[in-house]
Scaffold this motif. Structure first.
Motif, PDB file in Angstrom:
ATOM      1  N   ARG A 168      69.618  14.673  39.810  1.00 39.41           N
ATOM      2  CA  ARG A 168      68.070  14.950  39.701  1.00 39.41           C
ATOM      3  C   ARG A 168      67.506  13.673  39.072  1.00 39.41           C
ATOM      4  NH1 ARG A 168      64.051  19.221  39.129  1.00 39.41           N
ATOM      5  NH2 ARG A 168      65.508  20.520  39.160  1.00 39.41           N
ATOM      6  N   VAL A 169      66.477  12.848  39.680  1.00 40.59           N
ATOM      7  CA  VAL A 169      65.901  11.710  39.158  1.00 40.59           C
ATOM      8  C   VAL A 169      64.223  12.147  38.855  1.00 40.59           C
ATOM      9  CG1 VAL A 169      67.409  10.215  39.849  1.00 40.59           C
ATOM     10  CG2 VAL A 169      65.656  10.880  41.574  1.00 40.59           C
ATOM     11  N   SER A 170      63.843  13.117  39.573  1.00 41.86           N
ATOM     12  CA  SER A 170      62.529  13.574  39.118  1.00 41.86           C
ATOM     13  C   SER A 170      61.981  14.891  40.006  1.00 41.86           C
ATOM     14  CB  SER A 170      61.573  12.370  39.993  1.00 41.86           C
ATOM     15  OG  SER A 170      59.998  12.786  39.745  1.00 41.86           O
ATOM     16  N   GLY A 171      60.920  15.437  39.587  1.00 41.44           N
ATOM     17  CA  GLY A 171      60.549  16.679  40.052  1.00 41.44           C
ATOM     18  C   GLY A 171      60.586  17.605  38.954  1.00 41.44           C
ATOM     19  N   ASP A 172      59.966  18.958  39.236  1.00 42.53           N
ATOM     20  CA  ASP A 172      60.186  19.875  38.356  1.00 42.53           C
ATOM     21  C   ASP A 172      61.035  21.059  38.675  1.00 42.53           C
ATOM     22  OD1 ASP A 172      58.875  21.210  40.441  1.00 42.53           O
ATOM     23  OD2 ASP A 172      56.719  21.203  39.528  1.00 42.53           O
ATOM     24  N   ARG A 230      62.784  19.082  43.735  1.00 44.77           N
ATOM     25  CA  ARG A 230      63.847  18.236  43.232  1.00 44.77           C
ATOM     26  C   ARG A 230      63.567  16.961  44.033  1.00 44.77           C
ATOM     27  NH1 ARG A 230      68.895  20.333  40.573  1.00 44.77           N
ATOM     28  NH2 ARG A 230      69.566  18.304  40.890  1.00 44.77           N
ATOM     29  N   ASP A 241      66.538  13.887  44.430  1.00 45.43           N
ATOM     30  CA  ASP A 241      67.856  13.677  43.915  1.00 45.43           C
ATOM     31  C   ASP A 241      68.217  12.303  44.354  1.00 45.43           C
ATOM     32  OD1 ASP A 241      69.161  16.293  42.819  1.00 45.43           O
ATOM     33  OD2 ASP A 241      67.833  17.026  44.309  1.00 45.43           O
TER      34      ASP A 241
END
Length: 205
Positions: A118-122, A126, A128
């Protein structure tokens, strides 16, 4: 060899996806992109000696399937995927007259272990980074125009590598952008490597 790779991959996917339905997400999808081939020095030299232009660009379409495992809220997930890709034909031409000598196409089948980071997102959505590596098979096919010569299809086992990004749109729908590289293991092979740069629409069950 081709059958062994695909059967082993399929068995691994079935074992993993059946282990825990709450933590494992099987998926299927369709792929589309641009493919390319890098020729060996020997193939390039032979083409120059025979005044032939070999194509390097193709359009590729394919199918994918696999399973992703791990908690949706975890930074790291793992998974397996299988891809089958076929390119369109590109012309092999005479360098001086530009007359068509043959058509060239490629086929790839590969199975990779994939790492989703995961590099971002809540927790709901996601994004990824996806890194994968595995094995596969490929072929290049010469469809020769002159009836005096036979068509040729040459297979090789390959190492397969993947780097990309997954964008989760909904619980069941993910868009992917990735580059996949295939390195043949066969000696005296025209292709030094090949690649597909494109996108995938995946449906997760």
């Amino acid at each position: 060899m081709k059958s062994n790779i695909l059967l082993t991959s399929a068995a691994a996917l079935l074992v993993v996806s059946g282990a825990n339905a709450a933590q494992y997400s099987p998926f299927v999808g369709a792929t589309m992109g641009l493919a390319g081939i890098l020729y060996t020095n020997e193939a390039d030299d032979a083409a120059k000696a025979n005044h032939v232009d070999l194509p390097s660009d193709f359009f590729a379409m394919g199918l994918t399937g696999g399973v992703r495992f791990g908690s949706h809220s975890s930074i790291y997930n793992g998974g397996f995927s299988v891809n089958i890709d076929q390119t369109t034909d590109s012309e092999v031409e005479d360098k001086f007259t530009h007359a068509e000598i043959a058509k060239l196409s490629m086929f790839h089948a590969s199975a990779t272990y994939d790492n989703y980071i995961r590099v971002s997102g809540d927790k709901a959505r996601r994004i990824d980074l996806v890194l994968g590596a595995g094995m596969g098979i490929m072929n290049y096919h010469y469809d020769v125009k002159d009836a005096a010569y036979l068509d040729e299809t040459v297979y090789s086992t390959t190492f397969a590598f993947k780097i990309g990004v997954d964008f989760e749109l909904t619980k069941h729908l993910t868009l992917s952008a990735d580059t996949r590289v295939f390195v043949p293991t066969r000696s005296h092979y025209d292709a030094e490597s090949s690649y597909i740069v494109g996108g995938t629409v995946k449906y997760l069950f």
